[in-house]
Design a protein around this motif. Structure first.
Motif, PDB file in Angstrom:
ATOM      1  N   GLY A  31       8.892 -72.311  44.232  1.00  0.00           N
ATOM      2  CA  GLY A  31       9.247 -70.982  44.727  1.00  0.00           C
ATOM      3  C   GLY A  31       8.650 -69.760  43.989  1.00  0.00           C
ATOM      4  N   ARG A  33       6.925 -67.198  44.883  1.00  0.00           N
ATOM      5  CA  ARG A  33       6.992 -65.893  45.498  1.00  0.00           C
ATOM      6  C   ARG A  33       8.429 -65.311  45.031  1.00  0.00           C
ATOM      7  NH1 ARG A  33       5.743 -66.151  51.655  1.00  0.00           N
ATOM      8  NH2 ARG A  33       6.088 -68.404  51.436  1.00  0.00           N
ATOM      9  N   PHE A  34       9.301 -66.196  44.961  1.00  0.00           N
ATOM     10  CA  PHE A  34      10.631 -66.026  44.378  1.00  0.00           C
ATOM     11  C   PHE A  34      10.911 -65.155  43.253  1.00  0.00           C
ATOM     12  CE2 PHE A  34      15.225 -66.749  43.036  1.00  0.00           C
ATOM     13  CZ  PHE A  34      15.813 -65.989  44.087  1.00  0.00           C
ATOM     14  N   LYS A  40      14.291 -70.970  43.733  1.00  0.00           N
ATOM     15  CA  LYS A  40      14.905 -70.378  44.657  1.00  0.00           C
ATOM     16  C   LYS A  40      16.162 -71.168  45.173  1.00  0.00           C
ATOM     17  CE  LYS A  40      11.753 -71.567  48.402  1.00  0.00           C
ATOM     18  NZ  LYS A  40      10.918 -71.038  49.327  1.00  0.00           N
ATOM     19  N   ASP A 121      14.864 -77.666  55.237  1.00  0.00           N
ATOM     20  CA  ASP A 121      14.488 -77.026  53.852  1.00  0.00           C
ATOM     21  C   ASP A 121      15.623 -76.683  53.073  1.00  0.00           C
ATOM     22  OD1 ASP A 121      11.867 -76.993  54.531  1.00  0.00           O
ATOM     23  OD2 ASP A 121      12.073 -75.088  55.654  1.00  0.00           O
ATOM     24  N   ARG A 124      17.342 -73.020  53.213  1.00  0.00           N
ATOM     25  CA  ARG A 124      17.909 -72.640  54.476  1.00  0.00           C
ATOM     26  C   ARG A 124      19.268 -72.792  54.386  1.00  0.00           C
ATOM     27  NH1 ARG A 124      14.416 -70.616  58.385  1.00  0.00           N
ATOM     28  NH2 ARG A 124      12.304 -71.374  58.349  1.00  0.00           N
ATOM     29  N   LYS A 223      15.251 -68.337  55.738  1.00  0.00           N
ATOM     30  CA  LYS A 223      14.680 -69.191  54.444  1.00  0.00           C
ATOM     31  C   LYS A 223      14.653 -68.351  53.339  1.00  0.00           C
ATOM     32  CE  LYS A 223      10.972 -72.268  53.096  1.00  0.00           C
ATOM     33  NZ  LYS A 223       9.885 -72.920  53.374  1.00  0.00           N
ATOM     34  N   THR A 225      12.788 -67.110  50.648  1.00  0.00           N
ATOM     35  CA  THR A 225      11.653 -67.113  49.903  1.00  0.00           C
ATOM     36  C   THR A 225      11.489 -66.082  48.490  1.00  0.00           C
ATOM     37  OG1 THR A 225      10.705 -67.971  52.157  1.00  0.00           O
ATOM     38  CG2 THR A 225       9.192 -66.975  50.533  1.00  0.00           C
ATOM     39  N   THR A 226      12.237 -64.879  48.781  1.00  0.00           N
ATOM     40  CA  THR A 226      12.000 -63.789  47.873  1.00  0.00           C
ATOM     41  C   THR A 226      13.173 -63.401  47.572  1.00  0.00           C
ATOM     42  OG1 THR A 226      11.886 -62.125  49.450  1.00  0.00           O
ATOM     43  CG2 THR A 226       9.867 -63.095  49.271  1.00  0.00           C
ATOM     44  N   ASP A 229      15.000 -61.637  50.311  1.00  0.00           N
ATOM     45  CA  ASP A 229      15.583 -62.573  51.058  1.00  0.00           C
ATOM     46  C   ASP A 229      17.172 -63.097  50.672  1.00  0.00           C
ATOM     47  OD1 ASP A 229      13.462 -62.553  52.806  1.00  0.00           O
ATOM     48  OD2 ASP A 229      12.738 -64.639  51.547  1.00  0.00           O
TER      49      ASP A 229
END
Length: 404
Positions: A31, A33-34, A40, A121, A124, A223, A225-226, A229
């Protein structure tokens, strides 16, 4: 999970004569980008790790017989915390890419291979029971099926920060998970493209020439991701979408037998007899668990924790009610209030009532003012009046996303 989740026994097999279905939850990513201190899938959402929401959603589906996670080798402690108390297959370590991780997960199922496998995933958290069912249904006539959403936004091509053209969106879908397949087909397809870098399992299946059905997912099947989110998921969980009220009821009774204590609402109370049951015979928590499951339309406690399964012999009933609580969270809902009545001549409940409320509130992550525990007798009538056992009846009020 094999020992803890019952086979559904439902006559749902048709074209494929399907007898088994497994879920593979992919949670080995880092993760990048998280950001943040944790990957994440282990960040907290509604007070529990994101991954736990995903695991519970598949455990709750009656047609899924096994659930296994694929995790990063360094994350075992985080995984154990996220999966505590859940009846899962032992996790397997993933590889250096998602595709590699899925292949390792599939190979781990090979010895007792299911007919179908759904790959999802772990980030999710809000997959619905209906979407899982639609994938399984589509696999009766297709080699694969994926959850997806039709593209409704206008699509632009970009070049150097400027619009370079407009893309026709007709026939375009946004792929989500789970993506379901006949096990033998997708396992062979993954082995055949082990040297490729593909973005999802549907792409692997396409290269193998498998026919894939599209089943519609939901906007909530996001999902994470960040960090943004995760914040959006928290808003959704707190009621950003339309919520409906559900009410369930539960009833349980246990007879007295040999022993020097009873367990009620998670407390051990000294007594001249014990309660007879396969687990710890906590009649209060059993009734509350059934009330929550009833509001979810998710069967009863025996369908999730079979009384003939030796692993639940003497089990702490906190495991059962925590499972029901997590199922609510996995549906994007929350428990608003519970009301429990204990019916017995003995022991006296009054001296322990406050401690019982504290314990139940803790198990359900509720404020104590949202937990009601009362006691009554049957005025010496019937088996309860004769002091032969204890009964409990419960009500649970939930808030769930409309249509879930």
């Amino acid at each position: 999970m094999k020992s803890g989740v019952p086979s559904s026994g439902q006559a749902w097999r048709r074209t494929l004569h399907v007898t088994t279905a497994a879920a593979l939850i992919v949670a080995a990513g880092r993760g990048q980008r998280f950001g943040g201190a944790l990957p994440k899938q282990y960040a907290k959402l509604g007070g529990v790790p994101v991954l736990r929401h995903s695991l519970v959603a598949f455990l709750a589906h009656p047609q899924i017989g096994r659930v296994r996670a694929v995790i990063h080798p360094d994350d075992r402690d985080l995984y154990d915390e996220a999966a505590e108390g859940l009846p899962l297959d032992a996790p397997v370590p993933g590889g250096d890419s998602r595709q590699h991780s899925v292949r390792l997960g599939l190979e781990s199922l090979e010895q007792d291979a299911p007919d179908l496998v759904l790959i999802h995933d772990g980030a999710r958290p809000f997959i619905s029971q209906q979407a899982i069912g639609r994938v399984l249904g589509a696999l009766q006539h297709a080699a694969g099926a994926i959850v997806a959403q039709p593209v409704v936004d206008t699509l632009k091509r970009g070049l150097d920060g400027c619009v370079a053209g407009t893309q026709d969106r007709d026939g375009l879908w946004r792929a989500q998970t789970p993506q379901g397949f006949r096990y033998d087909d997708i396992a062979a397809a993954h082995r055949a493209v082990a040297d490729r870098a593909l973005t999802d399992d549907a792409a692997v299946a396409e290269l193998a020439g498998l026919s894939l059905a599209l089943v519609e997912g939901g906007q909530e099947n996001i999902k994470v991701t960040t960090q943004e989110d995760l914040e959006g998921a928290e808003r959704w969980l707190r009621g950003g979408l339309s919520l409906e009220t559900r009410v369930g009821q539960g009833f349980d009774v246990h007879v007295f037998g040999p022993g020097d204590h009873v367990t009620l609402c998670g407390l051990r109370l000294d007594h001249s007899a014990g309660l007879v049951g396969h687990s710890d015979a906590d009649v209060g928590l059993h009734a509350l668990t059934d009330a929550i499951l009833g509001a979810l339309s998710a069967g009863d406690i025996g369908s999730h924790f079979p009384p003939d399964d030796p692993q639940w012999k003497g089990a702490d009933s906190a495991v059962f009610i925590s499972h029901a609580r997590d199922m609510v969270a996995a549906r994007g809902g929350h428990i608003r209030h519970v009301d429990l009545t204990l019916i017995c001549e003995r022991p006296k409940i009054g001296p322990h009532r406050a401690a019982m409320i504290t314990r139940v509130a803790s198990l359900l992550d509720l404020p104590e003012e949202r937990v009601s525990i009362k006691a009554t007798t049957t005025e010496k009538l019937g088996f309860l009046g004769r002091g032969e056992g204890i009964a409990a009846q419960a009500m649970a009020t939930l808030a769930l996303p409309a249509g879930s």
